[in-house]
Design a protein around this motif. Structure first.
Motif, PDB file in Angstrom:
ATOM      1  N   UNK A  53     110.215   9.068  -4.080  1.00 60.81           N
ATOM      2  CA  UNK A  53     111.052   7.792  -4.296  1.00 60.81           C
ATOM      3  C   UNK A  53     112.409   8.090  -3.141  1.00 60.81           C
ATOM      4  N   UNK A  54     112.778   9.025  -3.248  1.00 58.41           N
ATOM      5  CA  UNK A  54     114.056   9.295  -2.399  1.00 58.41           C
ATOM      6  C   UNK A  54     113.515   9.170  -0.851  1.00 58.41           C
ATOM      7  N   UNK A  55     112.440   9.667  -0.529  1.00 53.52           N
ATOM      8  CA  UNK A  55     111.847   9.591   0.877  1.00 53.52           C
ATOM      9  C   UNK A  55     111.724   8.129   1.121  1.00 53.52           C
ATOM     10  N   UNK A  56     111.010   7.493   0.357  1.00 51.52           N
ATOM     11  CA  UNK A  56     111.030   6.010   0.667  1.00 51.52           C
ATOM     12  C   UNK A  56     112.250   5.152   0.786  1.00 51.52           C
ATOM     13  N   UNK A  57     113.218   5.657  -0.054  1.00 54.10           N
ATOM     14  CA  UNK A  57     114.399   4.910  -0.118  1.00 54.10           C
ATOM     15  C   UNK A  57     114.997   5.341   1.373  1.00 54.10           C
ATOM     16  N   UNK A  58     115.058   6.348   1.884  1.00 62.00           N
ATOM     17  CA  UNK A  58     115.420   6.963   2.938  1.00 62.00           C
ATOM     18  C   UNK A  58     115.074   6.066   4.285  1.00 62.00           C
ATOM     19  N   UNK A  59     113.665   6.363   4.133  1.00 58.11           N
ATOM     20  CA  UNK A  59     112.910   5.372   5.350  1.00 58.11           C
ATOM     21  C   UNK A  59     113.423   4.200   5.151  1.00 58.11           C
ATOM     22  N   UNK A  60     113.547   3.437   3.963  1.00 55.00           N
ATOM     23  CA  UNK A  60     113.763   2.076   4.029  1.00 55.00           C
ATOM     24  C   UNK A  60     115.129   1.883   4.594  1.00 55.00           C
ATOM     25  N   UNK A  61     116.304   2.788   4.207  1.00 54.01           N
ATOM     26  CA  UNK A  61     117.528   2.667   4.676  1.00 54.01           C
ATOM     27  C   UNK A  61     117.441   2.942   6.278  1.00 54.01           C
ATOM     28  N   UNK A  62     116.605   3.859   6.788  1.00 51.85           N
ATOM     29  CA  UNK A  62     116.611   4.282   8.137  1.00 51.85           C
ATOM     30  C   UNK A  62     116.249   2.822   8.963  1.00 51.85           C
ATOM     31  N   UNK A  63     115.276   2.212   8.324  1.00 50.01           N
ATOM     32  CA  UNK A  63     114.812   0.998   8.944  1.00 50.01           C
ATOM     33  C   UNK A  63     115.902  -0.207   8.977  1.00 50.01           C
ATOM     34  N   UNK A  64     116.498  -0.294   7.755  1.00 49.54           N
ATOM     35  CA  UNK A  64     117.359  -1.460   7.594  1.00 49.54           C
ATOM     36  C   UNK A  64     118.541  -1.135   8.672  1.00 49.54           C
ATOM     37  N   UNK A  65     118.795   0.317   8.768  1.00 54.52           N
ATOM     38  CA  UNK A  65     119.979   0.714   9.959  1.00 54.52           C
ATOM     39  C   UNK A  65     119.662   0.242  11.137  1.00 54.52           C
ATOM     40  N   UNK A  66     118.402   0.487  11.429  1.00 56.24           N
ATOM     41  CA  UNK A  66     118.093   0.136  12.856  1.00 56.24           C
ATOM     42  C   UNK A  66     117.982  -1.397  12.986  1.00 56.24           C
ATOM     43  N   UNK A  67     117.694  -2.088  12.076  1.00 50.96           N
ATOM     44  CA  UNK A  67     117.657  -3.651  12.200  1.00 50.96           C
ATOM     45  C   UNK A  67     119.147  -4.064  12.215  1.00 50.96           C
ATOM     46  N   UNK A  68     119.839  -3.194  11.662  1.00 53.36           N
ATOM     47  CA  UNK A  68     121.500  -3.887  11.481  1.00 53.36           C
ATOM     48  C   UNK A  68     121.984  -3.646  12.924  1.00 53.36           C
ATOM     49  N   UNK A  69     121.504  -2.236  13.437  1.00 54.54           N
ATOM     50  CA  UNK A  69     122.137  -1.973  14.862  1.00 54.54           C
ATOM     51  C   UNK A  69     121.705  -3.126  15.640  1.00 54.54           C
ATOM     52  N   UNK A  70     120.303  -3.500  15.751  1.00 54.18           N
ATOM     53  CA  UNK A  70     119.751  -4.509  16.500  1.00 54.18           C
ATOM     54  C   UNK A  70     120.516  -5.710  16.445  1.00 54.18           C
ATOM     55  N   UNK A  71     120.898  -6.158  15.078  1.00 54.77           N
ATOM     56  CA  UNK A  71     121.426  -7.458  14.983  1.00 54.77           C
ATOM     57  C   UNK A  71     123.029  -7.184  15.602  1.00 54.77           C
ATOM     58  N   UNK A  72     123.499  -6.072  15.490  1.00 53.79           N
ATOM     59  CA  UNK A  72     125.095  -5.962  15.869  1.00 53.79           C
ATOM     60  C   UNK A  72     124.607  -5.838  17.494  1.00 53.79           C
ATOM     61  N   UNK A  73     123.900  -5.401  18.106  1.00 51.52           N
ATOM     62  CA  UNK A  73     123.783  -5.398  19.409  1.00 51.52           C
ATOM     63  C   UNK A  73     123.469  -6.670  20.102  1.00 51.52           C
ATOM     64  N   UNK A  74     122.661  -7.381  19.263  1.00 47.99           N
ATOM     65  CA  UNK A  74     122.459  -8.814  20.026  1.00 47.99           C
ATOM     66  C   UNK A  74     123.507  -9.535  19.683  1.00 47.99           C
ATOM     67  N   UNK A  75     124.338  -9.558  18.743  1.00 50.55           N
ATOM     68  CA  UNK A  75     125.503 -10.382  18.419  1.00 50.55           C
ATOM     69  C   UNK A  75     126.551  -9.793  19.536  1.00 50.55           C
ATOM     70  N   UNK A  76     126.794  -8.751  19.891  1.00 50.37           N
ATOM     71  CA  UNK A  76     127.454  -8.316  20.851  1.00 50.37           C
ATOM     72  C   UNK A  76     127.094  -8.877  22.199  1.00 50.37           C
ATOM     73  N   UNK A  77     125.835  -8.666  22.554  1.00 45.09           N
ATOM     74  CA  UNK A  77     125.436  -9.239  23.818  1.00 45.09           C
ATOM     75  C   UNK A  77     125.552 -10.627  24.172  1.00 45.09           C
ATOM     76  N   UNK A  78     125.407 -11.437  22.852  1.00 43.13           N
ATOM     77  CA  UNK A  78     125.769 -12.982  22.973  1.00 43.13           C
ATOM     78  C   UNK A  78     127.255 -13.188  23.008  1.00 43.13           C
ATOM     79  N   UNK A  79     127.940 -12.188  22.265  1.00 44.23           N
ATOM     80  CA  UNK A  79     129.409 -12.593  22.542  1.00 44.23           C
ATOM     81  C   UNK A  79     130.040 -12.219  23.960  1.00 44.23           C
ATOM     82  N   UNK A  80     129.602 -11.285  24.447  1.00 47.43           N
ATOM     83  CA  UNK A  80     130.005 -10.685  25.878  1.00 47.43           C
ATOM     84  C   UNK A  80     129.117 -11.175  26.918  1.00 47.43           C
ATOM     85  N   UNK A  81     127.932 -10.818  27.041  1.00 40.59           N
ATOM     86  CA  UNK A  81     127.151 -10.870  28.154  1.00 40.59           C
ATOM     87  C   UNK A  81     126.708 -12.210  28.262  1.00 40.59           C
TER      88      UNK A  81
END
Lengths: 512, 227
Positions: free
Chosen positions: A253-281
């Motif tokens: 269960x912990x492993x599955x949760x960690x995988x899920x968190x990893x993925x959420x983290x990556x997606x969040x990073x993506x969203x953050x990068x895209x919004x930064x990109x839109x804001x600046x570039x």
């Protein structure tokens, strides 16, 4: 009597065994109303629910055990007594029928004399309830004509005791009582009841303690998970659940949760990068287009000026749209939702076609495209996506090559498929290489060239989606971009995968 | 050519209608799905330009599917703000002949619509293409101009074939990339221009007149002098 004693012993023995179980029924009686009173909020804790469930199951099994023991001991004793009385009465009835009153009287006397245990009780009376034979002095007051069997205190030889008595009515209005003294059995039953009562109290304690242990164990096991999830809900996405290392269900269960968190983290990073990109570039080219248009409105002297300004603004906006498209495409690839078009494909012809497409462009600029391909290069992936990734690398190589430079396109295969594009341009300093694959990163050398800094980001995203890597290395001089992809093992697994995706696999080429 | 435009955005629709009329086409415009389906099913058009997201409860794909189940084979270009590759595949699977993403340049739209109608006429399998004094034999895969044989690489042959099949029409770089190379992305380098210029070296340079013309802000056109 010996039989009875043995039975009594057995009862005593079983009673001691039954002790922990017997009390359990009462635990249940106590815990149920309590649960009711605290529910439903109280029951929302899984720990308490499991603990209660434990107590209830414990109680039910203990109650079942006690009921069985009671039936097998006290119940058995009573059944044995009843059977003995009935057998006795049967014999007496036969005597009565064969020899009448005298035979019955003599049999009773005989039996009384033979009765070593001194537990048999007989009383024969006439129609006026006067004693004719037997070892009771008079008709017991509790024995009435309404019932056939009784359990009541009697007085015999000046001693009070408890007896179980059956009443039989004989012809000629005689009445016969046959019974057994059950004083000893009653005492034993009392003993048994007492023992089970104390056992009950012990078991209440045991059930409560057990429930508490269940709850604590559960809470401790889940404590880290709940702490982590709480921290994450509070906004700390870097937290991970610790593994106990036991490899049990909770670890999984912990492993599955960690995988899920990893993925959420990556997606969040993506969203953050895209919004930064839109804001600046994206702001920059939009500002440029806007300035051009405003400038034209204010200062254009003639229609030609105006037209030229508008055309340049359109070109700027087209640039914005293509950057926007690239950002979305990278985000889409990174989110991993684009595996629908995955199929086995040979990269050798893909690379040959690209070499042919880009070879002409390279030649026109005085560059040499050197192609070294091993054939075939079996891989598993989205052909269109891989084409674009390789094209981006070739675009870059052509863009950054010095005049008369050479560009290498290599495809080789060992354990993995390795595609390499190398040039003799300025390259990327080692310190910058990790940043070079980030969106909108533009190295020193790239500042003076057109582009949005999305090419390598897309290549990296494509490589990762295919379970591969993009490595930037030094070509001394120049840049060497190496894509490593897992090779396609011609196995059934891949085929089923391909078949699964077959219905959405290929984009129908739009041909004229 | 008679073209039906189903598009709810007034500005886009006005722009497209004006442009198509200037290009010499007859255009009918409806602004919602219901009217679009009615018009498309009841009248004859040479091509339909269909927006995907439409008001009126009937979206573009529904119209398209309905038409195709009624055996209506009018060529349809889907115009959509949904750029997702999977959506593009859905559009083409539903019976669309081409898919263009918004925002688009009018030149691209016009070129694609005209290419569609040409394809729809479908004279059956051809063995020979002729434009002016340029002849292409599709069976022997040879090209002659003014009786003189021209040697072409396989890709150059396909490029020329594409241009000849769309002779007299504007062909955009994206169309060439999709139609000749089957690529669905925009290269940063001017790869198409280089290939067309190589083809020109062989097809036009040795001869007094040019057949391959550059159309500013749009693409290329293969056209015989006087056509």
């Amino acid at each position: 009597m010996a039989k009875l004693l043995a039975a009594l012993e057995r009862v005593a023995h079983l009673g001691s065994q039954a002790r922990p179980g017997h009390a359990e029924s009462d635990t249940r009686k106590i815990s149920l109303p309590r649960l009711k009173r605290f529910s439903p909020r109280f029951l929302r804790s899984a720990g308490i629910r499991f603990a209660a469930l434990y107590a209830v199951l414990f109680g039910i099994s203990a109650l079942a055990l006690v009921l069985f023991l009671w039936w097998a001991t006290a119940g058995l004793l009573q059944r044995q007594v009843d059977a003995a009385i009935r057998a006795d009465a049967q014999g007496l009835a036969e005597q009565w029928q064969e020899g009448g009153l005298p035979a019955l009287i003599s049999t009773i006397s005989e039996r009384l004399a033979e009765n070593v245990d001194d537990d048999a009780i007989y009383l024969l009376v006439d129609s006026h309830f006067h004693r004719i034979a037997g070892n009771l002095d008079r008709w017991p007051s509790g024995v009435t004509m309404q019932q056939e069997h009784f359990e009541l205190p009697i007085e015999r030889d000046g001693m009070r005791s408890l007896a179980r008595i059956y009443r039989f009515d004989l012809a000629g209005n005689f009445h016969l009582l046959v019974g057994r003294d059950v004083e000893a059995r009653a005492k034993l039953r009392q003993l048994l009841t007492d023992a089970l009562f104390w056992a009950l109290i012990v078991v209440v304690g045991l059930a409560a303690a057990g429930a508490l242990v269940v709850r604590i164990v559960l809470r401790n096991t889940l404590a880290d998970i709940s702490k982590t999830t709480e921290a994450i809900s509070a906004g700390d996405l870097s937290r991970r659940v610790m593994l106990s290392g036991r490899g049990d269900e909770f670890d999984r269960l912990a492993e599955t949760l960690n995988d899920m968190l990893e993925r959420i983290g990556r997606l969040m990073d993506g969203v953050r990068q895209v919004s930064n990109a839109i804001a600046h570039d994206l702001r920059t080219p939009i500002t440029r287009a806007r300035t051009r248009l405003e400038d034209a409105v204010l200062h254009a002297k003639c229609e030609a000026d105006l037209k030229a300004a508008i055309e340049r603004a359109i070109a700027d906006l087209d640039g914005v749209v293509s950057v926007f498209g690239a950002i979305l495409r990278i985000a889409e690839i990174e989110a991993g939702t684009r595996r629908s078009a995955f199929a086995p494909c040979d990269l050798a012809p893909v690379l040959e076609d690209l070499a042919e497409l880009y070879g002409a462009a390279a030649e026109e600029r005085g560059l040499r495209l050197i192609v070294e391909l091993r054939k075939p290069l079996p891989a598993f992936g989205d052909r269109n996506m891989l084409q674009q990734a390789f094209a981006n690398l070739l675009d870059n190589a052509i863009k950054f090559s010095p005049p008369c430079g050479r560009i290498w396109l290599r495809g080789s295969m060992a354990d993995q498929v390795v595609i390499e594009v190398a040039d003799e341009g300025p390259g990327i300093p080692e310190a910058e290489r990790t940043h070079a694959v980030e969106r909108f990163y533009r190295g020193e050398a790239a500042r003076s060239t057109p582009g949005a800094g999305l090419g390598l980001a897309l290549v990296q995203a494509v490589a990762q989606l295919h379970g591969g890597t993009l490595v930037l290395a030094d070509n001394n001089p120049g840049l060497r971009a190496v894509i490593t992809l897992p090779r396609q093992v011609a196995a059934a697994g891949a085929k089923t995968e391909a078949a699964k995706n077959a219905d959405t696999a290929e984009i129908a080429p739009v041909k004229g | 050519m008679r073209i039906l435009l189903v598009e709810d955005d007034k500005d886009v629709a006005g722009f497209v209608v004006k442009g198509l009329r200037e290009a010499g086409h007859v255009v009918e415009h409806v602004a919602n799905g219901r009217d679009g389906l009615f018009m498309a099913a009841s009248e004859n058009f040479d091509a339909i330009i269909l927006d995907r997201m439409l008001p009126g409860g009937v979206d573009g794909l529904r119209i398209l599917e309905t038409l195709r189940t009624q055996k209506n084979q009018t060529p349809v270009l889907i115009l959509s703000a949904i750029a997702h590759v999977d959506e593009r595949v859905r559009g083409l699977k539903a019976g669309g002949d081409d898919y263009l993403t918004k925002p688009f340049s009018f030149a691209e739209l016009l070129a694609r619509v005209e290419a569609l109608t040409r394809r729809a006429k479908g004279e059956g399998p051809q063995t020979k293409l002729v434009v002016g004094d340029l002849e292409m034999d599709l069976l022997s895969r040879t090209v002659r101009r003014a009786g003189q044989k021209i040697d072409l690489q396989p890709r150059e042959f396909r490029l020329l074939e594409y241009l000849m099949r769309h002779a007299g029409q504007v062909v955009t770089r994206t169309m060439l990339l999709e139609g000749v190379w089957d690529y669905h992305f925009d290269p940063q380098t001017n790869v198409i221009d280089v290939h067309v210029s190589r083809l020109r070296q062989k097809v036009d340079k040795p001869f007094p007149t040019s057949l391959i013309h550059t159309v500013r802000n749009a693409g290329y056109m293969l056209r015989a002098e006087g056509d």
